[in-house]
Structure formats: structure tokens, C-alpha cells
Design an enzyme around this catalytic site. Structure first.
Site, PDB file in Angstrom:
ATOM      1  CD  GLU A   1      -3.315  -0.322   2.028  1.00 25.10           C
ATOM      2  OE1 GLU A   1      -4.251  -1.114   2.081  1.00 25.10           O
ATOM      3  OE2 GLU A   1      -3.198   0.622   2.831  1.00 25.10           O
TER       4      GLU A   1
ATOM      5  CG  HIS B   1       8.824 -29.170   1.983  1.00 27.21           C
ATOM      6  ND1 HIS B   1       9.518 -30.322   1.666  1.00 27.21           N
ATOM      7  CD2 HIS B   1       9.374 -28.676   3.117  1.00 27.21           C
ATOM      8  CE1 HIS B   1      10.443 -30.520   2.598  1.00 27.21           C
ATOM      9  NE2 HIS B   1      10.374 -29.540   3.482  1.00 27.21           N
TER      10      HIS B   1
ATOM     11  CE  LYS C   1     -11.143   1.670   3.257  1.00 26.27           C
ATOM     12  NZ  LYS C   1     -10.788   2.449   4.434  1.00 26.27           N
TER      13      LYS C   1
HETATM   14  O1  PA5 Z   1      -3.348   1.322   5.800  1.00 25.07           O
HETATM   15  C1  PA5 Z   1      -4.445   1.758   5.538  1.00 25.07           C
HETATM   16  O2  PA5 Z   1      -4.705   2.974   5.573  1.00 25.07           O
HETATM   17  C2  PA5 Z   1      -5.606   0.827   5.214  1.00 25.07           C
HETATM   18  O3  PA5 Z   1      -5.181  -0.477   5.042  1.00 25.07           O
HETATM   19  C3  PA5 Z   1      -6.641   0.857   6.321  1.00 25.07           C
HETATM   20  O4  PA5 Z   1      -6.038   0.466   7.521  1.00 25.07           O
HETATM   21  C4  PA5 Z   1      -7.825  -0.051   6.010  1.00 25.07           C
HETATM   22  O5  PA5 Z   1      -8.372   0.276   4.764  1.00 25.07           O
HETATM   23  C5  PA5 Z   1      -8.879   0.086   7.105  1.00 25.07           C
HETATM   24  O6  PA5 Z   1      -9.259   1.419   7.211  1.00 25.07           O
HETATM   25  P1  PA5 Z   1     -10.001   1.980   8.492  1.00 25.07           P
HETATM   26  O7  PA5 Z   1      -9.064   1.868   9.644  1.00 25.07           O
HETATM   27  O8  PA5 Z   1     -10.317   3.397   8.156  1.00 25.07           O
HETATM   28  O9  PA5 Z   1     -11.222   1.150   8.700  1.00 25.07           O
END
Ligand code: PA5
Length: 462
Positions: free
Chosen positions: A294, A323, A436
Site C-alpha cells: 500500500e 516444500h 472503497k
Molecule cells: O493502511 C491503511 O490505511 C488501510 O489499510 C486501512 O487500515 C484499512 O483500509 C482500514 O481502514 P479503516 O481503519 O479506516 O477502517
């Protein structure tokens, strides 16, 4: 301190086509690294930079409040149920799996020193949600709902289901079984928590989900199950001090970031494998995969130019994947750099009995499982070297909060430095937000009508 060994990524061992002249590269990038580290430290307190995770090791106030609450509720609940996804779940999973006694949820209350079991419900599979709710007595469960944005559909839909079931069982008392972790101002969860009067912990401003493990997002679940959060924070702080050193020869996060960046951009290794030789560290690989993917997978660079950057993280586990994936790592395309995580001292030294000496497995008798695991890690590393495949090894003296805090914080800083080397914003996630938003549109959220129309149009094309 934890250590990094990068010898096996050096051209002296795996040749010029696949290896780097690491000493020379450190020299060439010395000044750039000085600037990157100085810049990160200069910007870390500035609003909007999303670098406040660099201060989390020092947030004694959060640690204090979290411990106070954990002590207050300790004997009231048999289970903790964490609702969250992505950065709101993976750090918790990684740390609890590493630091709690293995098979924690199967131990007796006495074996758990009076602390509750812990479950993470990160996905929205209807069968597994219903299955878990069949197993848990909700009246004896503390539900920790975690979402920074306060509106993530997966987390909030789980929460809505569980809140209703809690209320049906406990009537007005259900609120005592809920604790929310969210932003201090924005988001639906904040609004609901205020209206309903839930106990709430705050995720600080400018800390993104995947960098939030040392905020209340992680610290609260850890404290609830009796993990020593001071020990973790000491590891984070000691590592932070080391990583403030702008000299690349002394800074393991900068070293590993540069090696990965050059392996990708100069040697075509655009896959990075995280392979702990420890089952307890298996979710560290999941956590790292999210952090790396990310943060570094970006369409545009900081100059606004379309670059489609991002090395692909792959999770593996030693010795299990010897393996499975190792055949590909050894003989497949030379497009990967493999990170081993090694543990020097395990909590247990498990001897293999001297039996069946008259058979082909007799050689194992009298050795330990520890010897076997180490031998497998060594032989895998050397085999990869024989195939001219680059590897680096991160070594932990043992698995405890201190070294785990160091490891996770080191990988966070490594990711931030890699982001600067790639010249991208490592702290946003427009690709995740887009999906999202489409989900909100498909599920009929108010304000997303235009997206819904566009989406329906696109979907009929298929
Ligand atoms: O790293 C990030 O920003 C994302 O992976 C969020 O943690 C994930 O989408 C969950 O978002 P939220 O904490 O707003 O529910």
C-alpha cells in the site's frame, strides 16, 4: 539489537548481473540517504505529512490509558474480539501471534494468567462470522471495533451485526462490552460512540492505518491480553534512536531500503519476499506485505508523472515453503529479493529422540528441532546463492516484545525511506480508497449516487 546481513545480495557472491556492489552503492547514495532521513525527521511533526507514527514509541500517555483500562476490565471478559481490517487488524494479528503463547485460545484461564482469549474478525465471510459467533459467548466478550476512517464497510457491517446481538442478549448493559478505537473527530464510529457512550480510544492525527500498530490500534488489544507494552515501546524507541543516524553504514532501515530499491530499479527484482523462519512470526509477513504494497504501489510519482511503481511483496514461511515456493524461488525467474527473518534463540529447545537408529532417519536422533530449522534456513540461503538469487537476513536474538518492536519499527522506517527513493507518497492509498468508494456506491450509500451510475454502466459492459 536486531541485525541485517546483506552479504548474500552482493555481487561478490551472486555475480554482477544479479548482485549489487553494496559498498560502492552505499557510498554513491550516502548523501541522498542523509537528506532523506533528515527530511523525514524534519517533517515528522508537521500536520498533513502522515509521519506522526515516528513519534508513537514515545506516547506514554496512550500506554498509560490503555493499561489502566485493560486492568479495569481484566476479570470481566473471557474473550476479546477485534473488528478491523487492513492496517486496523494486521499489526494486532502479527504481534499477538508472535508474543502470546502458541495456541493461546486453547489454553485454560490459569495457563493464560487470567487474561482473555483473542480473536480477529478481519474479513466479511458470512460463514466465518456466523461460525465465530457460534463459538463465542458474546456476553463474556469485549468487542474492540477499530477503524480510523470510522466508516469502512467491512468493519462497520460486522459491528452492526454484533452490536445488535449484544443488545439482544444484554439489554442496556451491552455498551460495557464495546470499546471503539477511531479518529478523534471524523467518521461515523466516532459519532456512534459519542451517542451511545462507548469507551473510546483515539488514533492520532497523521497516522495512517498501516503505520498504526504502536498507537491504541495495537496497544489496546495487546494490553487486554497481558502483553507487556512497555517492552515493545522500549524496542521501538531504541530502534528509533539507531535509525536517526543519517550514516547509511550505521542505519539498517536505510541499507535494506536502498538494497530493495536498487534490486528493483537496476537488477529487475520487482518482487520482494518476506520469509520468517518462525511460525510465530508468520503474520509479520502479512503485516509487511500490506505495508510495502500500500505504501509503495503508486500510479504517479511526486512530480505527478505516471510511473506505476511498486515492488510486489510475497509472503512465505520457513521451513514450510521450502516444500512449495522455494522451487520457484530457486529455479524460476530471477526477479525476486528474499528477506529471511531468523531467530537465534527460541523459547524452547526441542530434542529429537534417538530412536529408529537402524533406519534412514536415525541421523535426526539426538539433534534438536532448532538445529534442523537452522540447518534448513542456512541451506536454503546457500542454495539460493548457488542459483545467483539475492537474499538478505534480518536476525532477532529472540522473539520478545523488545525485538519485535524493533523489527516492526525498522520495517516502517525502511518503507518510508524506500518511498523517498522511489519519489512517491508512501502515506496515501488512492487505489484502496477508489475500491472503497465503489463499494459504498454499490451498497447505496448516500452521496455516492454518481459513482453508482458510472459503476452500473461499466458493469453492464462486461
Ligand atoms: O493502511 C491503511 O490505511 C488501510 O489499510 C486501512 O487500515 C484499512 O483500509 C482500514 O481502514 P479503516 O481503519 O479506516 O477502517
Amino acid at each position: 539489537m536486531i541485525e541485517l546481513n546483506y552479504k548474500y545480495a552482493d555481487s561478490s557472491l551472486i555475480g554482477d548481473d544479479n548482485g549489487l556492489n553494496i559498498k560502492q552503492e552505499f557510498e554513491l547514495y550516502k548523501d541522498k540517504i542523509v537528506n532523506i532521513i533528515a527530511d523525514l525527521n524534519k517533517r515528522k511533526d508537521k500536520p498533513g505529512q502522515f509521519l506522526r507514527w515516528m513519534n508513537l514509541g514515545y506516547s506514554e500517555e496512550t500506554a498509560w490509558y490503555v493499561k489502566e483500562y485493560a486492568a479495569l476490565v481484566k476479570d470481566r471478559f473471557e474473550n476479546v474480539l477485534v473488528l478491523g481490517i487492513g492496517g486496523s487488524a494486521l499489526g494486532g494479528l502479527a504481534v499477538t501471534e508472535a508474543l502470546l503463547k502458541p495456541y493461546w485460545n486453547f489454553l485454560s484461564l490459569e495457563q493464560r494468567n487470567g487474561f482473555p482469549r483473542i480473536f480477529f474478525l478481519d474479513n466479511i465471510d458470512p460463514d466465518s462470522i456466523e461460525g465465530l459467533l457460534d463459538v463465542l459467548d458474546l456476553s463474556k466478550t469485549l468487542v474492540n471495533v477499530i477503524t480510523k476512517s470510522g466508516s469502512t464497510a467491512e468493519t462497520m457491517s460486522q459491528f452492526m451485526i454484533i452490536k445488535n446481538r449484544l443488545e439482544a442478549q444484554l439489554k442496556d448493559d451491552y455498551r460495557k462490552n464495546i470499546v471503539a478505537t477511531t479518529d478523534k473527530n471524523v467518521g461515523v464510529l466516532k459519532q456512534i460512540a459519542e451517542q451511545e457512550g462507548y469507551k473510546t480510544f483515539i488514533i492520532p492525527d497523521d497516522v495512517g492505518g498501516r503505520f498504526s500498530v504502536f498507537s491504541a490500534v495495537g496497544l489496546l488489544p495487546f494490553a487486554l491480553v497481558g502483553i507487556d507494552i512497555e517492552e515493545i515501546m522500549n524496542g521501538v524507541k531504541d530502534m528509533d534512536l539507531c535509525l536517526k543516524n543519517t550514516d547509511i553504514n550505521e542505519n539498517i532501515a536505510a541499507q535494506n531500503a536502498l538494497i530493495h530499491y536498487l534490486m528493483d530499479t537496476k537488477k529487475g527484482k520487482n518482487i520482494t519476499v518476506m520469509m520468517p523462519y518462525s511460525s510465530r512470526l508468520r503474520y509479520v509477513a502479512d503485516w509487511y506485505a500490506q505495508l510495502w504494497a500500500e505504501s509503495l504501489g503508486k500510479e504517479k510519482n511526486l512530480d505527478g508523472v505516471t510511473a506505476n511503481i511498486g515492488p510486489t511483496p510475497v509472503k512465505a514461511l520457513g521451513a514450510t515453503d521450502q516444500h512449495s515456493l522455494i522451487q520457484l524461488f530457486n529455479e524460476g525467474p530471477n526477479d525476486k529479493i528474499i528477506n529471511f527473518i531468523r531467530v537465534k534463540d527460541f523459547d524452547n529447545n526441542l530434542l529429537i529422540p534417538k530412536i529408529f537408529e537402524y533406519t534412514g532417519i536415525g541421523y535426526l536422533g539426538g539433534k534438536s528441532i532448532n538445529d534442523l530449522l537452522n540447518a534448513e534456513a542456512d541451506s536454503t540461503r546457500v542454495t539460493l546463492m548457488d542459483y545467483n538469487k539475492p537474499t538478505v537476513t534480518i536476525s532477532l536474538p529472540k522473539i520478545n516484545g523488545y525485538y519485535l518492536g524493533q523489527l516492526l519499527y525498522m520495517l516502517e522506517v525502511q518503507t518510508a525511506i524506500a518511498g523517498s527513493l522511489y519519489n512517491i507518497n508512501a502515506f496515501d492509498q488512492p487505489g484502496v480508497e477508489q475500491a472503497k468508494n465503489y463499494t459504498y456506491a454499490l451498497m447505496g450509500r448516500v452521496g455516492y449516487e454518481d459513482s453508482a451510475n458510472v459503476l452500473h454502466g461499466k458493469m453492464t459492459l462486461i
